[in-house]
Design an enzyme around this catalytic site. Structure first.
Site, short mmCIF file in Angstrom:
data_model
loop_
_atom_site.label_atom_id
_atom_site.label_comp_id
_atom_site.label_asym_id
_atom_site.label_seq_id
_atom_site.Cartn_x
_atom_site.Cartn_y
_atom_site.Cartn_z
N ASP A 58 0.84 -1.20 0.00
CA ASP A 58 0.00 0.00 0.00
C ASP A 58 0.87 1.25 0.00
O ASP A 58 2.02 1.20 -0.46
CB ASP A 58 -0.95 -0.03 1.20
CG ASP A 58 -2.32 0.53 0.87
OD1 ASP A 58 -2.40 1.72 0.52
OD2 ASP A 58 -3.32 -0.21 0.96
N SER A 108 -10.97 -0.86 -2.15
CA SER A 108 -9.79 -0.78 -1.26
C SER A 108 -10.17 -0.99 0.19
O SER A 108 -9.39 -1.52 0.97
CB SER A 108 -9.13 0.60 -1.40
OG SER A 108 -8.31 0.67 -2.54
N HIS A 116 -4.01 6.22 2.49
CA HIS A 116 -4.66 4.97 2.06
C HIS A 116 -4.15 3.76 2.83
O HIS A 116 -4.94 2.93 3.32
CB HIS A 116 -4.42 4.79 0.56
CG HIS A 116 -5.21 3.73 -0.10
ND1 HIS A 116 -4.83 2.40 -0.09
CD2 HIS A 116 -6.36 3.77 -0.81
CE1 HIS A 116 -5.71 1.68 -0.79
NE2 HIS A 116 -6.66 2.49 -1.22
#
Length: 787
Positions: free
Chosen positions: A154, A568, A221
């Site tokens: 990530d 996600s 994220h």
């Protein structure tokens, strides 16, 4: 016969070339980064020796003045490297012995509290689901959950978040071989007994999506997905007061290892492969990967970094969970669809972010959805204008280039509006797919002097967009009649937009998110994808508390949590569930863990009706796979559909790869492995998968597929009976209809024959096969298509 290993090539023992002959003059433009994939890494060769041999291979094709450089060397889970090559050099490389594929380094994109509580509530929705199941039912004295390690590929991690506290955790498992990289604003002291590893990857040049080498998360994220999968419980968490409660991960006692492969410009395939290579060598149990190719870039299995890396990870016993993509609701948009990957779609939960429109007069409020911290008065006193009435006299009212003429002023394309007419007013705008983005439209209207915006969407979506302190809400087209009737009924319409409130126990939920990518897989219709669905809409999880005025409401301190949406977000929900299953069943293979999650999934919503999309239309397994994940039930599935690495080799045979290539790819030690002579894509349906997909069933034809179930329940002597939900136009026969497992016979097989009743079979129909012993329900979806 001896199995050819992927990193074996004829000049491995040649003396290392300290210099290379001067070749063609280097072009001004940099050569592209290429990935050279060479299959399995030989177990008998050290990593350093492999790196040296990779450099030897590189120098054999690079005839330039400068010394060639390896950007990455893959030497643990699989074999290969990344380097800058010209097109001609790449072609020469592809002809070398032991090279499976050579391809340009692709750049992939990220697939961008209440959710776990909602999944727990959903566990009791369906009649016949495992009643009252809890961890004590498994018969194990200890879960070993704190020994389970979830790795994430990530954008990095924000280690100071309370979600990564290691309070009360035991020592790091001795089997862990990972490390904490030192980088900008990050060192080993940032790791602890929760965050046990952190690495960062870059190609060390201006083209890298990660310009600064550091595991620290500059995007948010990776912090969000990590805390969703395995975050420690944090009380009083919220997004500026919204969605308040305790935030926790799906497996809160699991360890976290971050592999930063993404930056603000995407995720380089070469870095993705290096992350896979290190994660497997470090000792992760589960990999959560919330990124992938777009629907328009369709690499095959031997040129897709995620398919390559996940194949070798699964071969080493690591469960790989990937997001399905955000290109829905169009069909055939699912990505990360290799059969060794657990592919996750996105659903809503029962929380709704409501921001209503209050109209003047005696009108009722119109329900809207968005996240805003509106400071407008709650009384309907603000002038209201429809974009179509604010048209500039100097602009054309119609976009002549559009396939269908439409009033661009009604859609608030700014060049069509008179700024004087909208200043100081709440503006009503229609919005359709293909218009200027909502955020851009709102920003332009705000700059032009509007004090609020009401967006009328022609397609319903459950995603609550975030507009911070600017008063914006969104209403569906079906609810707009009352709004337009009011506007047309008075000379001076007035309204206000109310600040957002979080409404729980919203029904129906879950629903399939509008953006979630759908099946079938473009690669093969004979594997049903996606596999499973999980919450992915407006999920609250940890976030870097950055002082960015564009992300923080005025007068507020930066929040350590955020609400974002995407597959996600659904991916780490399933990764957390997989880690829980792994902790209770440490010897299970990735295929068994996938089966447990799929066959115990939920296919009803909290209204006790069948799942739908967020537009209200019926959903199918092409939308949700086997259903909504049920983490508790998955711990004790009763039976599993297991698979070994050789099953995936046979899949590759049937897909069309030849024996030589497969032997290079695989780390299998099977002597004499050969692809069957009758290999064909139709036989892919026989892979021992928890779902069934059969294509090209035309006319009155019949097709038979086989499956094998393994008893993993506490009772060794147990009988399961089958039930079938058949779609119209299809006869389904299961033989045998009863499976009697014994102490000495834990594996039993059955066959399913699908027969079309006539030639009018629809292009795709769906059904279910369920095995039950009265306590467990082992359910598999199937899809039959005529094409």
């Amino acid at each position: 016969m001896r199995l050819l290993l992927g990193c074996t090539f004829t000049f491995f023992l040649l003396p290392f070339l300290l210099s290379v002959a001067i070749g063609e003059v280097e072009k001004k433009k940099k050569n592209d980064v290429y990935i050279v994939y060479m299959g399995a890494a030989p177990a008998s060769t050290s990593g350093d020796s492999l790196t040296q041999s990779h450099l030897q291979l590189l120098t054999s094709v690079v005839q330039r003045q400068e010394q060639p450089k390896l950007l990455h060397s893959y030497r643990h889970a699989f074999c290969g490297f990344a380097a800058r090559l010209s097109k001609e050099e790449a072609q020469a490389m592809s002809r070398k012995q032991g090279v499976v594929s050579v391809f340009v380094d692709p750049v992939y994109q990220l697939h961008t509290t209440r959710s776990w509580d909602f999944l727990d509530l959903q566990n009791s929705v369906e009649a016949g689901s495992t009643p009252g199941l809890n961890v004590s039912d498994t018969g194990s004295s200890s879960t070993g959950a704190d020994d389970t390690i979830i790795g994430l590929l990530d954008t990095g991690i924000w280690p100071e978040s309370p979600s990564f506290s290691d309070k009360g955790m035991s020592a790091v498992p001795k089997r862990w071989k990972g490390t904490c990289d030192k980088g900008q604003d990050f060192d080993k002291s940032n790791c602890n007994k929760k965050l046990i590893g952190a690495r960062s990857y870059s190609t060390d040049d201006d083209d890298s999506p990660i310009p600064i080498m550091s595991p620290r998360d500059d995007e948010g994220h990776g912090t969000h997905t990590s805390s969703t999968a395995a975050g420690s419980p944090v009380t009083d968490a919220s997004y500026y007061g919204l969605a308040a409660g305790t935030a926790k991960g799906g497996s809160p006692t699991s360890r976290i290892a971050m592999y930063k492969v993404c930056g603000g410009f995407g995720c380089a395939g070469s870095s993705i492969l290096k992350g896979f290579d290190d994660a497997v060598a470090d000792g992760v149990d589960v990999l959560s990967i919330s990124l992938g190719a777009s629907r328009f870039f369709r690499p095959d299995f031997d040129t897709d970094p995620i398919a390559i890396g996940s194949f070798h990870a699964v071969e080493k016993g690591v469960t790989v969970v990937c997001s399905a993509g955000n290109d829905g609701p169009s069909a055939a948009t699912v990505v990360n669809a290799a059969p060794w990957i657990l592919t996750v779609a996105a659903t809503t939960i029962d929380r709704y972010f409501e921001s209503d429109v209050a109209l003047g007069g005696n009108n009722d409020a119109i329900k809207g959805e968005a996240i805003n911290f509106s400071k407008l008065d709650k009384s309907a006193t603000y002038p209201l204008i429809y974009g179509g009435s604010a048209k500039s006299n100097s602009s054309s009212s119609t976009d002549q280039s559009a396939k269908k003429k439409k009033s661009i002023s009604s859609h608030c394309e700014l060049e069509s509006l008179d700024a004087k007419k909208i200043k100081g007013k709440i503006v009503v705008c229609k919005h359709s797919e293909g218009d200027t983005s909502k955020s851009s439209t709102v920003s332009e209207l705000k700059d032009a002097g509007a004090i609020g915006v009401i967006l009328v969407n022609d397609k319903q979506s459950s995603l609550a967009a975030n507009y911070l302190d600017f008063p914006v809400t969104e209403i569906p087209l079906q609810a707009a009649d009352e709004l337009f009737t009011y506007i047309n009924s008075t000379k001076k319409p007035v309204a206000t937009i109310l600040p957002t409130i979080a409404v729980t126990n919203h029904k129906p939920a879950p629903q399939i998110a509008y953006f979630s990518s759908r099946g079938p897989s473009w690669q093969t219709k004979n594997i049903l994808k996606p596999d499973i669905a999980a919450p992915g809409v407006n999920i609250l999880a940890a976030w870097p508390p950055r002082n960015d005025s564009s992300e923080v409401p005025p007068g507020q301190k930066p929040s350590g949590f955020n609400l974002i949406s995407g597959t996600s977000m659904s991916c780490p929900h399933v990764a957390g569930a997989a880690a829980t299953v792994k902790s209770w069943n440490p010897k299970w293979s990735p295929a068994a863990i996938r089966s447990a999650i799929m066959t115990t999934a939920i296919v009803m919503n909290n209204d006790k009706t069948q799942l739908t999309t967020d537009s209200g239309s019926p959903a199918t397994p092409y939308d949700f796979g086997a259903g909504e994940v049920s983490p508790t039930a998955a711990v004790q599935p009763g039976l599993v559909y297991d698979a070994e690495p050789v099953d995936y080799l046979l899949f590759l045979c049937n897909y069309g790869y030849n024996t030589s290539t497969i032997k290079t790819i695989s780390n299998s030690t099977l002597e004499g492995f050969e692809c069957p002579k009758n290999s064909s894509k139709d036989l892919i349906s026989n892979l021992n998968y928890p779902s069934i997909a059969v294509s090209n069933l035309q006319g009155q034809a019949k097709k038979t597929v086989s499956r094998t179930l393994t008893n993993v329940g506490a009772e060794e002597e147990i009988t399961y009976l089958v039930s079938v939900q058949s779609p119209a136009g299809i006869d389904v026969k299961v033989v045998p209809e009863k499976l009697q497992f014994t102490k000495n016979n834990k594996k039993l097989s059955y066959q399913v024959t699908f027969a079309a009743k006539d030639s009018s079979l629809k292009s795709e129909v769906f059904g279910w096969i369920t095995w039950s012993d009265g306590k467990h329900r082992v359910r598999s979806p199937f899809v039959i298509s005529s094409k």
